[in-house]
Design an enzyme around this catalytic site. Sequence first.
Site, PDB file in Angstrom:
ATOM      1  N   MET A 177      14.646  -6.480   5.093  1.00 17.65           N
ATOM      2  CA  MET A 177      13.518  -5.412   3.827  1.00 17.65           C
ATOM      3  C   MET A 177      13.157  -4.642   3.668  1.00 17.65           C
ATOM      4  O   MET A 177      15.255  -3.507   3.509  1.00 17.65           O
ATOM      5  CB  MET A 177      12.848  -5.158   5.819  1.00 17.65           C
ATOM      6  CG  MET A 177      11.816  -6.260   6.551  1.00 17.65           C
ATOM      7  SD  MET A 177      11.512  -7.711   5.189  1.00 17.65           S
ATOM      8  CE  MET A 177      10.347  -6.997   4.724  1.00 17.65           C
ATOM      9  N   ASN A 193       2.116  -8.450  -5.365  1.00 16.64           N
ATOM     10  CA  ASN A 193       2.163  -7.329  -6.886  1.00 16.64           C
ATOM     11  C   ASN A 193       2.735  -7.493  -8.200  1.00 16.64           C
ATOM     12  O   ASN A 193       3.919  -7.669  -8.035  1.00 16.64           O
ATOM     13  CB  ASN A 193       2.582  -5.839  -6.129  1.00 16.64           C
ATOM     14  CG  ASN A 193       2.418  -4.490  -7.350  1.00 16.64           C
ATOM     15  OD1 ASN A 193       1.913  -5.037  -8.806  1.00 16.64           O
ATOM     16  ND2 ASN A 193       2.949  -3.129  -7.059  1.00 16.64           N
ATOM     17  N   ARG A 197       8.435 -13.048   2.962  1.00 13.08           N
ATOM     18  CA  ARG A 197       7.199 -11.667   3.004  1.00 13.08           C
ATOM     19  C   ARG A 197       7.181 -11.330   4.347  1.00 13.08           C
ATOM     20  O   ARG A 197       7.172  -9.994   4.481  1.00 13.08           O
ATOM     21  CB  ARG A 197       5.716 -12.077   2.878  1.00 13.08           C
ATOM     22  CG  ARG A 197       5.089 -11.114   2.541  1.00 13.08           C
ATOM     23  CD  ARG A 197       4.818 -10.379   1.846  1.00 13.08           C
ATOM     24  NE  ARG A 197       3.675  -9.074   2.223  1.00 13.08           N
ATOM     25  CZ  ARG A 197       3.565  -8.104   1.278  1.00 13.08           C
ATOM     26  NH1 ARG A 197       4.202  -7.281  -0.112  1.00 13.08           N
ATOM     27  NH2 ARG A 197       2.371  -7.273   1.327  1.00 13.08           N
ATOM     28  N   LEU A 212       3.487  -5.996 -11.484  1.00 11.38           N
ATOM     29  CA  LEU A 212       4.145  -4.848 -11.504  1.00 11.38           C
ATOM     30  C   LEU A 212       5.094  -4.606 -11.146  1.00 11.38           C
ATOM     31  O   LEU A 212       5.620  -4.055 -12.055  1.00 11.38           O
ATOM     32  CB  LEU A 212       2.399  -3.819 -11.258  1.00 11.38           C
ATOM     33  CG  LEU A 212       1.195  -4.543 -11.841  1.00 11.38           C
ATOM     34  CD1 LEU A 212       0.357  -2.911 -12.014  1.00 11.38           C
ATOM     35  CD2 LEU A 212       1.249  -4.254 -13.404  1.00 11.38           C
ATOM     36  N   GLU A 213       5.376  -5.081  -9.934  1.00 11.29           N
ATOM     37  CA  GLU A 213       7.221  -4.531  -9.720  1.00 11.29           C
ATOM     38  C   GLU A 213       8.235  -5.675 -10.798  1.00 11.29           C
ATOM     39  O   GLU A 213       8.850  -4.596 -10.745  1.00 11.29           O
ATOM     40  CB  GLU A 213       6.540  -5.054  -8.056  1.00 11.29           C
ATOM     41  CG  GLU A 213       6.741  -4.350  -7.294  1.00 11.29           C
ATOM     42  CD  GLU A 213       6.775  -4.896  -5.694  1.00 11.29           C
ATOM     43  OE1 GLU A 213       7.304  -5.492  -5.239  1.00 11.29           O
ATOM     44  OE2 GLU A 213       6.637  -3.565  -5.106  1.00 11.29           O
ATOM     45  N   GLU A 225       1.191  -0.825  -0.153  1.00 13.06           N
ATOM     46  CA  GLU A 225       0.006   0.014  -0.206  1.00 13.06           C
ATOM     47  C   GLU A 225       0.629   1.363   0.164  1.00 13.06           C
ATOM     48  O   GLU A 225       0.588   2.195  -0.506  1.00 13.06           O
ATOM     49  CB  GLU A 225      -1.326  -0.189   1.296  1.00 13.06           C
ATOM     50  CG  GLU A 225      -1.790  -1.276   1.245  1.00 13.06           C
ATOM     51  CD  GLU A 225      -1.245  -2.539   1.350  1.00 13.06           C
ATOM     52  OE1 GLU A 225      -2.448  -3.880   1.647  1.00 13.06           O
ATOM     53  OE2 GLU A 225      -0.279  -3.338   2.206  1.00 13.06           O
TER      54      GLU A 225
END
Length: 436
Positions: free
Chosen positions: A326, A352, A283, A354-355, A73
């Site tokens: 991270m 995502n 993640r 699109l990354e 986000e």
Amino acid sequence: MNITFSPKRKERFSLWGYTLVLWILLPFLFLHFCYQFLTKKLANPKTRIQRFGFNLSTAVPGGLLIHCVSVGEVVAAANVISAIRKRHPNIPITLTTTTVTGAKQANDLFKDTITHCYLPIDTGWMMRRLLKRAAPSQVIITEVELWPNMIHQCWRRDIPVSVINARMTDRSARTYGKISALFVPMLHKLSKICAQGERDFSNYQMLGAPSNTLVLTNNIKYEQPARPEAHHQAEDFANAFGISKRPIIVAGSTHAPEEKVLLVAHQRVLDQHPNALLVIVPRHPQRFNDVYQICQASGLNCIRSSDGSQNGGDPDKTQVLLVDEMGKLQALYALAIIAFVGGSIADRGGHNALEPAAYEVPILMGPHRYNNPAICQVLAEKGALFEVNNAEQIYQLVTAWLTDESARKDAGQAGKRVLQENSGAVNATLKALGFS
């Protein structure tokens, strides 16, 4: 207070009941925080106490309060924040998150140009403290993080609240439909709901969002650019680990059991392409140690990025690199020639896609892509995304692309074209928010 909407008695009781449950849980949540502080050496405990309404840090009153849940986000909101700043360069912005990873992403992207604060637990008292301190002219929520007391307290103070890139999966719509007495009043207290796709627009409409509030702006993630600094970071990372000349497959935002599946596939890939390197980026940081054990158990030569380049091993013999830090993923996608996007073999809805597309990297994903079905469908139709359900399918596609460079580049370029052909969502969002 805005008098165009008046909650019914059942709806008021639902909000009170929800708040009562939170207050009952609050001592246990605080004890859990104390336990983590004592046993896990929490990073920045002075800021994470903000979750309990203390030590709040906000920008100068009168600016924007923008809430993002976590990394995805924050990245999605970055384009909108940048566009707002171009129009209003001096507007104060407080950005809230609920996760440590989201906080780190916000600080990495925006440095000291915004003020970060953890969002307090959703009780009326804590939200009043935040709103009194920030005194925002507008509250903007990214994607799906709708907190009843937060929205109610803004409504009582006539602070407009908008949801941008609003997502509403079919599963979420069914859940919210079961608690309609708590959820539906929130929809009537919002100024704008900027839906990211037709599915999301329809689901909000079905749940009772007012027609004058709901607008289809499409997905702002399509305008997620490849960041120039990511290429520099990628080059530094590759040089540090001596992997700049190796074919790199990046598995981003992975969940269990995806690492095991990827490792099985990679063992077979190495039979034909012994120089290939699998880079795994879990993640959640709390899984780093577990994933390292899984890598060790596979029998492959694995190192951790946190050990640094001086880990005593031969970089040419490394077969798996576990990135247990991270904020590295975008740079790693810039380094990759093939990407697997996690949360898709594991039933998490897919992260995502699109990354990697922004860096012209062909994409592998499992069947669970319900978080962003329209995006994934377009990428698949254009030949940028390919479904894999098991280790055998991953092995087949990876070896095919490692053998056929032209086909691999065509798939990567197809993803880049999808981003270019679907631009415009940021400007539509700004218009809905009144910034155009």
